[in-house]
Design a protein around this motif. Sequence first.
Motif, PDB file in Angstrom:
ATOM      1  N   PRO A 160       0.875  -1.165   0.098  1.00 18.61           N
ATOM      2  CA  PRO A 160       0.157   0.039   0.108  1.00 18.61           C
ATOM      3  C   PRO A 160       1.001   1.312  -0.063  1.00 18.61           C
ATOM      4  CG  PRO A 160      -0.982  -1.554   1.554  1.00 18.61           C
ATOM      5  CD  PRO A 160       0.214  -2.255   1.112  1.00 18.61           C
ATOM      6  N   THR A 161       2.043   1.174   0.666  1.00 22.74           N
ATOM      7  CA  THR A 161       2.801   2.442   0.677  1.00 22.74           C
ATOM      8  C   THR A 161       3.287   2.868  -0.721  1.00 22.74           C
ATOM      9  OG1 THR A 161       3.755   1.416   2.869  1.00 22.74           O
ATOM     10  CG2 THR A 161       4.883   3.369   1.796  1.00 22.74           C
ATOM     11  N   CYS A 162       3.199   1.979  -1.787  1.00 23.69           N
ATOM     12  CA  CYS A 162       3.621   2.288  -3.094  1.00 23.69           C
ATOM     13  C   CYS A 162       2.716   3.230  -3.681  1.00 23.69           C
ATOM     14  CB  CYS A 162       3.600   1.082  -3.996  1.00 23.69           C
ATOM     15  SG  CYS A 162       5.034   0.176  -3.425  1.00 23.69           S
ATOM     16  N   GLY A 163       1.426   3.443  -2.988  1.00 26.09           N
ATOM     17  CA  GLY A 163       0.392   4.379  -3.402  1.00 26.09           C
ATOM     18  C   GLY A 163       0.601   5.592  -2.643  1.00 26.09           C
ATOM     19  N   GLY A 164       1.354   5.692  -2.081  1.00 19.45           N
ATOM     20  CA  GLY A 164       1.597   7.245  -0.971  1.00 19.45           C
ATOM     21  C   GLY A 164       1.703   8.545  -1.763  1.00 19.45           C
ATOM     22  N   GLN A 165       1.633   9.512  -1.212  1.00 19.85           N
ATOM     23  CA  GLN A 165       1.764  10.752  -1.855  1.00 19.85           C
ATOM     24  C   GLN A 165       3.196  11.475  -1.932  1.00 19.85           C
ATOM     25  OE1 GLN A 165      -1.322  12.850  -2.566  1.00 19.85           O
ATOM     26  NE2 GLN A 165      -1.644  10.622  -2.436  1.00 19.85           N
ATOM     27  N   SER A 166       4.208  10.718  -1.523  1.00 21.17           N
ATOM     28  CA  SER A 166       5.674  11.067  -1.762  1.00 21.17           C
ATOM     29  C   SER A 166       6.440  10.105  -2.482  1.00 21.17           C
ATOM     30  CB  SER A 166       6.211  11.430  -0.448  1.00 21.17           C
ATOM     31  OG  SER A 166       5.519  12.563   0.233  1.00 21.17           O
ATOM     32  N   GLN A 167       6.009   9.765  -3.542  1.00 21.98           N
ATOM     33  CA  GLN A 167       6.711   8.470  -4.140  1.00 21.98           C
ATOM     34  C   GLN A 167       7.658   8.921  -5.258  1.00 21.98           C
ATOM     35  OE1 GLN A 167       6.080   4.746  -3.894  1.00 21.98           O
ATOM     36  NE2 GLN A 167       5.664   5.949  -1.886  1.00 21.98           N
ATOM     37  N   ASN A 179      14.068  10.908   6.685  1.00 22.56           N
ATOM     38  CA  ASN A 179      15.369  11.257   6.218  1.00 22.56           C
ATOM     39  C   ASN A 179      16.306   9.848   6.451  1.00 22.56           C
ATOM     40  OD1 ASN A 179      14.818  13.655   5.048  1.00 22.56           O
ATOM     41  ND2 ASN A 179      14.806  14.553   7.076  1.00 22.56           N
ATOM     42  N   GLU A 180      15.681   8.813   6.577  1.00 21.61           N
ATOM     43  CA  GLU A 180      16.315   7.756   6.965  1.00 21.61           C
ATOM     44  C   GLU A 180      17.475   7.315   5.826  1.00 21.61           C
ATOM     45  OE1 GLU A 180      15.979   3.024   8.268  1.00 21.61           O
ATOM     46  OE2 GLU A 180      14.016   4.555   8.100  1.00 21.61           O
ATOM     47  N   HIS A 181      17.245   7.486   4.478  1.00 24.01           N
ATOM     48  CA  HIS A 181      17.912   6.965   3.651  1.00 24.01           C
ATOM     49  C   HIS A 181      18.380   8.314   2.590  1.00 24.01           C
ATOM     50  CE1 HIS A 181      17.420   2.663   4.506  1.00 24.01           C
ATOM     51  NE2 HIS A 181      16.355   3.012   4.690  1.00 24.01           N
ATOM     52  N   ALA A 182      19.404   8.167   2.177  1.00 28.29           N
ATOM     53  CA  ALA A 182      19.981   9.185   1.131  1.00 28.29           C
ATOM     54  C   ALA A 182      20.273   8.517   0.036  1.00 28.29           C
ATOM     55  CB  ALA A 182      21.101  10.148   1.724  1.00 28.29           C
ATOM     56  N   VAL A 183      19.944   8.787  -1.166  1.00 34.17           N
ATOM     57  CA  VAL A 183      20.300   8.334  -2.436  1.00 34.17           C
ATOM     58  C   VAL A 183      20.884   9.298  -3.374  1.00 34.17           C
ATOM     59  CG1 VAL A 183      19.575   6.817  -4.517  1.00 34.17           C
ATOM     60  CG2 VAL A 183      18.579   6.458  -2.255  1.00 34.17           C
ATOM     61  N   TYR A 207      15.110  16.450  -3.546  1.00 34.40           N
ATOM     62  CA  TYR A 207      13.540  16.538  -2.961  1.00 34.40           C
ATOM     63  C   TYR A 207      13.316  15.090  -2.134  1.00 34.40           C
ATOM     64  CZ  TYR A 207      12.457  12.269  -5.894  1.00 34.40           C
ATOM     65  OH  TYR A 207      12.625  11.165  -6.510  1.00 34.40           O
ATOM     66  N   SER A 208      12.288  15.207  -1.419  1.00 35.26           N
ATOM     67  CA  SER A 208      11.888  14.083  -0.626  1.00 35.26           C
ATOM     68  C   SER A 208      11.092  13.238  -1.371  1.00 35.26           C
ATOM     69  CB  SER A 208      11.463  14.712   0.759  1.00 35.26           C
ATOM     70  OG  SER A 208      12.213  15.414   1.530  1.00 35.26           O
ATOM     71  N   GLY A 209      11.334  11.677  -1.130  1.00 36.46           N
ATOM     72  CA  GLY A 209      10.751  10.845  -1.696  1.00 36.46           C
ATOM     73  C   GLY A 209      10.694   9.556  -1.243  1.00 36.46           C
ATOM     74  N   SER A 210      10.847   8.257  -1.983  1.00 34.50           N
ATOM     75  CA  SER A 210      10.689   7.311  -1.759  1.00 34.50           C
ATOM     76  C   SER A 210      11.654   6.178  -2.583  1.00 34.50           C
ATOM     77  CB  SER A 210       9.136   6.545  -1.870  1.00 34.50           C
ATOM     78  OG  SER A 210       8.821   6.164  -3.356  1.00 34.50           O
ATOM     79  N   ARG A 211      11.812   4.955  -1.841  1.00 38.95           N
ATOM     80  CA  ARG A 211      12.468   3.894  -2.813  1.00 38.95           C
ATOM     81  C   ARG A 211      11.728   3.902  -3.929  1.00 38.95           C
ATOM     82  NH1 ARG A 211      12.950  -1.463   0.739  1.00 38.95           N
ATOM     83  NH2 ARG A 211      13.799  -1.963  -1.089  1.00 38.95           N
ATOM     84  N   THR A 212      12.589   3.171  -4.807  1.00 41.27           N
ATOM     85  CA  THR A 212      11.801   3.210  -6.133  1.00 41.27           C
ATOM     86  C   THR A 212      11.238   1.786  -6.512  1.00 41.27           C
ATOM     87  OG1 THR A 212      13.713   2.914  -7.360  1.00 41.27           O
ATOM     88  CG2 THR A 212      12.636   5.154  -7.355  1.00 41.27           C
ATOM     89  N   THR A 213      11.518   0.904  -5.479  1.00 39.79           N
ATOM     90  CA  THR A 213      11.081  -0.630  -5.628  1.00 39.79           C
ATOM     91  C   THR A 213      10.290  -0.680  -4.241  1.00 39.79           C
ATOM     92  OG1 THR A 213      12.989  -1.142  -4.427  1.00 39.79           O
ATOM     93  CG2 THR A 213      12.974  -1.467  -6.927  1.00 39.79           C
ATOM     94  N   PRO A 214       9.459  -1.658  -4.377  1.00 44.13           N
ATOM     95  CA  PRO A 214       8.481  -2.156  -3.181  1.00 44.13           C
ATOM     96  C   PRO A 214       9.400  -2.445  -2.076  1.00 44.13           C
ATOM     97  CG  PRO A 214       7.467  -3.484  -5.027  1.00 44.13           C
ATOM     98  CD  PRO A 214       8.874  -2.596  -5.575  1.00 44.13           C
ATOM     99  N   SER A 215       9.020  -1.946  -0.847  1.00 44.01           N
ATOM    100  CA  SER A 215       7.771  -1.613  -0.514  1.00 44.01           C
ATOM    101  C   SER A 215       7.607   0.015  -0.400  1.00 44.01           C
ATOM    102  CB  SER A 215       7.332  -2.119   0.684  1.00 44.01           C
ATOM    103  OG  SER A 215       8.347  -1.976   1.826  1.00 44.01           O
ATOM    104  N   CYS A 216       8.505   0.628  -1.331  1.00 47.20           N
ATOM    105  CA  CYS A 216       8.325   2.003  -1.646  1.00 47.20           C
ATOM    106  C   CYS A 216       8.139   2.973  -0.330  1.00 47.20           C
ATOM    107  CB  CYS A 216       7.152   2.171  -2.234  1.00 47.20           C
ATOM    108  SG  CYS A 216       6.840   1.420  -4.083  1.00 47.20           S
ATOM    109  N   GLU A 217       8.762   2.738   0.971  1.00 47.69           N
ATOM    110  CA  GLU A 217       9.001   3.333   2.060  1.00 47.69           C
ATOM    111  C   GLU A 217       9.245   4.980   1.522  1.00 47.69           C
ATOM    112  OE1 GLU A 217      10.591   0.483   1.816  1.00 47.69           O
ATOM    113  OE2 GLU A 217      10.389  -0.770   3.437  1.00 47.69           O
TER     114      GLU A 217
END
Length: 296
Positions: free
Chosen positions: A43-50, A154-158, A212-222
């Motif tokens: 479900p997180t893959c449908g979040g607002q900050s993907q 901000n747990e991860h920085a890519v 910008y702030s976003g997510s992982r680009t693979t599931p589970s898209c945190e």
Amino acid sequence: MTSIFFLAALLWPTRLCSGDWCYHSQFPCDTCKGPDEWTSLFPTCGGQSQSPINIVTRRVQYDPTLTPFVFEGYDTVSSITVQKHENNVHFVLPPEVGVQGGGLSGRYKATQLHLHWGIDGQPGSEHRVDGEQYAMELHIAHEKEQPKSEEDDNEHAVLAFFIEESGERNEALDYLLNAMNSVLYSGNQTSIDFRLNDIIPAASDLSGYYRYSGSRTTPSCEQNVVWTVFFRTIPVSRSQLNSVSRLWAAAGRNSSRTFRPTQRLNGRTVSCSTSALFVPWTALVWLSTTPCWDLL
């Protein structure tokens, strides 16, 4: 011998579909779900900050806190483990490699790097700039060293680098491609001695970037990733681009187009650093202290 290849052909779809999720090119498959269906499993893959996103340069905002990075261990030859996962290959990096500065909240230790690509030299980057999709994209993932909380976005920085077609062969990239070609099946691994500075642009060329702030680009898209997308690109030859999407052809698998489509920005701000504005190589590269939006 013929019967062996026939049996491999029968088993290939089962192996290919063994994961819960997959990329575009891994259809048809009844048991793996492509990007449009990831939310049914995660479900997180449908979040607002993907992530990834399309960066619209005329809407980018200058941020004076985005100072140059301090790269640690990038100039050191390290023993790197190369692991084949279901949908990609990860180069596991030692914790001595890390970054500070660049507007980040402390030191982030490196965890792994990986590539995203298209098919037969066609575009395959995850992020886009003004709608332009690049040939490939390199991600160097980092994790915050300080204690983390569940609410930490901000747990991860890519660090993301666009890879662009050039007339010359990139020998450093060849080293990575050869390693990838030696781990054909999920669970396979090997090791190489490698220095990150051999593949990325010089630090003096990396003061210009988007944030910008976003997510992982693979599931589970945190949604806990601070993204840095650099202006400066990495060159690659056409023959290398063609070879990437065929890496696992001998193993009977289609591992091309390994990128997630761009996601909605949903009101997020994309910022840029103080030192440069990147315009695709067909135009110009300005090196200036002028705010990014003043150059658009």
